[in-house]
Motif scaffolding. Structure first.
Motif, PDB file in Angstrom:
ATOM      1  N   ASP A  17       0.843  -1.203   0.000  1.00  0.00           N
ATOM      2  CA  ASP A  17       0.000   0.000   0.000  1.00  0.00           C
ATOM      3  C   ASP A  17       0.874   1.246   0.000  1.00  0.00           C
ATOM      4  OD1 ASP A  17      -1.823   1.993   0.322  1.00  0.00           O
ATOM      5  OD2 ASP A  17      -2.799   1.167   2.090  1.00  0.00           O
ATOM      6  N   HIS A  18       0.997   1.859  -1.165  1.00  0.00           N
ATOM      7  CA  HIS A  18       1.718   3.123  -1.314  1.00  0.00           C
ATOM      8  C   HIS A  18       0.724   4.249  -1.605  1.00  0.00           C
ATOM      9  CE1 HIS A  18       5.817   1.074  -2.479  1.00  0.00           C
ATOM     10  NE2 HIS A  18       5.636   1.153  -1.166  1.00  0.00           N
ATOM     11  N   ARG A  51      -0.285  -3.774  -5.841  1.00  0.00           N
ATOM     12  CA  ARG A  51       0.237  -2.547  -5.215  1.00  0.00           C
ATOM     13  C   ARG A  51      -0.694  -1.382  -5.501  1.00  0.00           C
ATOM     14  NH1 ARG A  51       3.965   1.996  -5.745  1.00  0.00           N
ATOM     15  NH2 ARG A  51       3.983   1.815  -8.021  1.00  0.00           N
ATOM     16  N   LEU A  52      -0.982  -0.594  -4.472  1.00  0.00           N
ATOM     17  CA  LEU A  52      -1.798   0.611  -4.601  1.00  0.00           C
ATOM     18  C   LEU A  52      -0.891   1.836  -4.519  1.00  0.00           C
ATOM     19  CD1 LEU A  52      -4.696  -0.278  -2.096  1.00  0.00           C
ATOM     20  CD2 LEU A  52      -4.339  -1.094  -4.431  1.00  0.00           C
ATOM     21  N   TRP A  53      -1.184   2.837  -5.350  1.00  0.00           N
ATOM     22  CA  TRP A  53      -0.369   4.052  -5.294  1.00  0.00           C
ATOM     23  C   TRP A  53      -1.174   5.269  -5.724  1.00  0.00           C
ATOM     24  CZ3 TRP A  53       1.386   5.596 -10.450  1.00  0.00           C
ATOM     25  CH2 TRP A  53       1.232   4.601 -11.435  1.00  0.00           C
ATOM     26  N   VAL A  54      -0.846   6.392  -5.096  1.00  0.00           N
ATOM     27  CA  VAL A  54      -1.541   7.657  -5.329  1.00  0.00           C
ATOM     28  C   VAL A  54      -0.500   8.777  -5.403  1.00  0.00           C
ATOM     29  CG1 VAL A  54      -3.148   9.371  -4.362  1.00  0.00           C
ATOM     30  CG2 VAL A  54      -3.646   6.920  -4.139  1.00  0.00           C
ATOM     31  N   HIS A  55      -0.667   9.669  -6.375  1.00  0.00           N
ATOM     32  CA  HIS A  55       0.171  10.865  -6.461  1.00  0.00           C
ATOM     33  C   HIS A  55      -0.737  12.053  -6.743  1.00  0.00           C
ATOM     34  CE1 HIS A  55       3.966   8.705  -6.316  1.00  0.00           C
ATOM     35  NE2 HIS A  55       3.407   7.816  -7.133  1.00  0.00           N
ATOM     36  N   ASP A  56      -0.497  13.154  -6.058  1.00  0.00           N
ATOM     37  CA  ASP A  56      -1.377  14.309  -6.190  1.00  0.00           C
ATOM     38  C   ASP A  56      -0.884  15.265  -7.275  1.00  0.00           C
ATOM     39  OD1 ASP A  56      -3.534  15.910  -5.630  1.00  0.00           O
ATOM     40  OD2 ASP A  56      -2.591  16.933  -3.931  1.00  0.00           O
ATOM     41  N   ASN A 103      -4.399   4.309  -8.228  1.00  0.00           N
ATOM     42  CA  ASN A 103      -3.690   3.461  -9.175  1.00  0.00           C
ATOM     43  C   ASN A 103      -3.483   2.090  -8.546  1.00  0.00           C
ATOM     44  OD1 ASN A 103      -2.636   5.547 -11.365  1.00  0.00           O
ATOM     45  ND2 ASN A 103      -2.381   6.475  -9.336  1.00  0.00           N
ATOM     46  N   VAL A 104      -3.743   1.056  -9.314  1.00  0.00           N
ATOM     47  CA  VAL A 104      -3.567  -0.316  -8.843  1.00  0.00           C
ATOM     48  C   VAL A 104      -2.681  -1.042  -9.842  1.00  0.00           C
ATOM     49  CG1 VAL A 104      -4.696  -2.456  -8.154  1.00  0.00           C
ATOM     50  CG2 VAL A 104      -5.892  -0.263  -7.853  1.00  0.00           C
ATOM     51  N   SER A 105      -1.618  -1.648  -9.338  1.00  0.00           N
ATOM     52  CA  SER A 105      -0.732  -2.454 -10.174  1.00  0.00           C
ATOM     53  C   SER A 105      -0.892  -3.920  -9.798  1.00  0.00           C
ATOM     54  CB  SER A 105       0.730  -2.035  -9.980  1.00  0.00           C
ATOM     55  OG  SER A 105       0.928  -0.701 -10.386  1.00  0.00           O
TER      56      SER A 105
END
Length: 280
Positions: A17-18, A51-56, A103-105
């Motif tokens: 979880d990112h 993997r989860l990821w978020v960028h603003d 975002n999901v990888s």
């Protein structure tokens, strides 16, 4: 085609979880992380990974976007409005990332056995599965008028809320989806339309850039008419993989993966400098 759940059943699924925007310094780092994970999943030192990821306030560009005739003007306008730009290492065109986009990888091994379309379809089916109690109307086809259009756009009633790309590294594959969970999907599309307007300035360019119609894009919360949140979607993903796998293992990058990450990060930096020059 094999059952998509088979990708999850052979061993415990690794979950990273990112999604905290402070987890990684930039979207550039997220692409490097996925490369490092694809290497370890592909060589068998890691189990299949979600993997989860978020960028603003980030605009992820494709290589063709970096070749817009007036790309400096387009990127300058985005930067003036508080957006960072990154050129991805997978296919596709410009997309918007912010705190309402998850975002999901899905990182899987055996690319020689896993066809490209099978990889895409696995992500389509996984997405349908985690939202199965909310809707049965998710479809995969290219949504004309959307940004980053592709065969595996996900939509409800013709309105796009997600897009999928795929990156293959050695024997591993990172299938990446951006899910517009919350917020105004049309507003995001209008932002990309304005970027292309400034980047093209009436010229055609060397690529068939999309003519964006903002009303073709919505968030899931808008489409389902419910107060869907990022936290709820993250919970759905975790419960989904727990339901169909022998178990879930939560751990971050290991030492050898960090070494691969550093190498891939250097490649991402080099890619961006070559694509954008002083704009990178």
């Amino acid at each position: 085609m094999e059952n998509w759940k088979d990708h999850f059943r052979s061993s415990p699924i690794r979950y990273i979880d990112h999604s905290d925007v402070n987890s990684l310094p930039s979207a550039m780092a997220s692409f490097a992380v996925d490369d490092a994970l694809a290497i370890s999943v592909g060589n068998g030192t890691s189990s299949p990974t979600v993997r989860l990821w978020v960028h603003d306030r980030t605009i992820v560009l494709g290589i063709p976007d970096a070749r817009l005739p007036f790309v400096a003007e387009g990127i300058g306008w985005l930067q003036t409005n508080g957006y960072r730009t990154v050129v991805r290492n997978s296919g596709g065109l410009a997309v918007v990332l912010d705190t309402g986009v998850l975002n999901v990888s899905l990182i899987l091994p055996d690319v020689k056995k896993l066809g490209i379309h099978e990889g895409y379809q696995a992500m389509v089916d996984f997405t349908k599965y985690i939202f199965r109690d909310l809707t049965d109307k998710i479809e995969a086809f290219e949504v004309t008028g959307s940004y980053c259009p592709g065969e595996y756009d996900l939509s409800i009633n013709g309105k796009k809320f997600a897009g999928i790309s795929q990156r293959r590294v050695k024997n591993g594959s990172a299938i990446q989806i951006y899910l517009c969970v919350e917020g105004d999907g049309s507003e995001r599309a209008a932002l990309i339309r304005a970027f292309y307007k400034r980047g093209l300035q009436g010229e055609k360019g060397r690529f068939d850039y999309p003519t964006i119609e903002p009303e073709t894009m919505k968030s899931l919360a808008e489409l389902l008419s419910i107060p869907l949140t990022m936290e709820e979607v993250k919970s759905r993903i975790f419960k989904g993989i727990a339901n169909i796998s022998p178990g879930v293992v939560e751990n971050d990058l290991q030492e050898i993966e960090l070494e691969d990450f550093q190498k891939r990060m250097e490649q991402m930096i080099d890619r961006n400098e070559k694509a954008l020059g002083d704009l990178a």
